[in-house]
Write an enzyme that holds these catalytic residues in place. Structure first.
Site, PDB file in Angstrom:
ATOM      1  CG  ASP A  94      -2.005  -1.251   1.136  1.00 27.72           C
ATOM      2  OD1 ASP A  94      -2.531  -1.325   0.186  1.00 27.72           O
ATOM      3  OD2 ASP A  94      -1.994  -1.794   2.236  1.00 27.72           O
ATOM      4  CD  GLU A 113      -0.684  -9.010   1.898  1.00 23.29           C
ATOM      5  OE1 GLU A 113      -1.337  -9.069   0.711  1.00 23.29           O
ATOM      6  OE2 GLU A 113      -0.456  -8.191   2.780  1.00 23.29           O
ATOM      7  CE  LYS A 131      -0.786   1.603  -4.301  1.00 21.03           C
ATOM      8  NZ  LYS A 131      -0.915   0.064  -4.381  1.00 21.03           N
TER       9      LYS A 131
END
Length: 273
Positions: A94, A113, A131
Site C-alpha cells: 500500500d 502475506e 506507492k
C-alpha cells in the site's frame, strides 16, 4: 495517471521484477494479494518456463484463485513441508518508504502475506509509482492491524494510548454486514498515526520514541505487536530475507528489492541496504 496508465505501470513493474528474480529452477514461489499480483502471475506464465514441479503458495483466497486460474499448482502455507524455504515471494504494498519498509493490509491479507514473506529467501515488492513515498503514512493514512474480535475494543484503546488518531474497526462495504473479516475470521483495525520516521530521520537525531505520537517504523510495529489481542500489524520492516538467513533464520519481512512502474512507462527499482 489514468486508470489505463496505472495498470500499464503495474504490468511493466511486474514483468521486470519477474524477469530479474524468478529462479530458473523454482520449486516454491510465494504469490501475494492485490491487483498488481495479477500481472506477476501473467509475467511468470509469459516466461515459458516449466512449472510442472513448481508449487505456488498463496497469501489468501484471492491469490489462490489467481494461481489456479493460471493453471498453476497451489499449496496452502500450512501444506508447505517443514523446513522448506520458498525460493522467492512476490507481493504488492500500500506504501513503501525510502528504506523499503512497507505498509500492507489494505486488502485484508496482511497476516498471511507476512507468513509467506518470512518464509522466502527473497521478498520482492511490485507496485506502481504512487506507492513510493519517502516515509510511511504520507499518502496512505493508516496502519492495518489484524485483531481477535473479542479483543478489538481493548486494542482500539491501546492504540489511542500509543497516539493513533481515531482508529476504527474496518467494516464491509455494506455496513449492515458488520466488520470486515480476514481469512482467519479476525477483525481489522485501521489505525492512523503521524508520519513514521525512517532510519535517516533517526540518524539525524529526530525522536521516534512515540513522544507526541511520533514513531520510528520498527519501534511502532513492535509496540503494536505487543498489544494482547493483536495477531499481526501491517508494517513490514526489519530484516530482509538474506539478512534473516545470515542471522540463522529463514526469511525477512522487508523486501530485498521493490519495483515501481512509473508514469512514463519506465520501471524504477530500489534495493534494500
Amino acid at each position: 495517471m489514468s486508470d489505463s496508465d496505472i495498470e500499464a505501470s503495474k504490468r511493466a513493474a511486474a514483468k521486470t521484477a519477474v524477469a530479474n528474480h524468478y529462479p530458473k529452477d523454482a520449486r516454491w514461489v510465494g504469490i501475494g494479494s492485490g491487483t498488481t499480483i495479477v500481472y506477476v502471475v501473467e509475467a511468470i506464465i509469459a516466461l515459458g518456463v516449466d512449472t510442472t514441479h513448481t508449487r505456488y503458495v498463496p497469501t489468501g483466497y484471492q491469490s489462490r484463485q489467481l494461481i489456479l486460474n493460471a493453471g498453476l499448482t497451489a499449496v496452502e502455507f500450512d501444506g508447505v513441508p517443514f523446513g522448506t524455504v520458498l525460493d522467492v515471494a512476490f507481493d504488492g504494498a500500500d506504501e513503501v518508504d525510502d528504506d523499503l519498509n512497507c505498509i500492507k493490509g489494505g486488502g485484508a491479507c496482511l497476516f498471511q502475506e507476512k507468513l509467506v514473506a518470512m518464509q522466502a529467501k527473497e521478498f520482492i515488492c511490485v507496485a506502481d509509482s504512487r506507492k513510493l513515498q519517502s516515509r510511511l503514512l504520507t499518502s496512505w493514512k493508516y496502519i492495518p492491524i489484524e485483531v481477535a474480535p473479542i479483543a478489538a475494543f481493548r486494542v482500539l484503546n491501546k492504540l489511542k494510548e500509543l497516539g493513533s488518531i481515531d482508529p476504527v474497526i474496518r467494516t464491509n462495504t455494506d455496513e449492515k454486514e458488520g466488520p470486515r473479516k480476514t481469512d482467519q475470521s479476525f477483525f481489522l483495525i485501521d489505525a492512523p498515526f503521524k508520519q513514521l520516521l525512517n532510519k535517516t530521520d533517526i540518524e539525524a537525531g529526530k525522536d521516534g520514541s512515540g513522544k507526541d505520537g511520533v514513531w520510528e517504523v520498527n519501534l511502532l510495529a513492535q509496540k503494536i505487536k505487543e498489544i494482547v489481542g493483536v495477531l499481526d500489524v501491517g508494517i513490514f520492516s526489519g530484516m530482509t530475507g538474506p539478512q534473516a538467513t545470515a542471522a540463522g533464520g529463514a526469511g525477512g519481512q522487508r523486501p530485498v528489492a521493490a519495483y515501481f512502474g512509473m508514469p512514463d512507462g519506465s520501471v524504477s527499482m530500489r534495493k534494500a541496504e
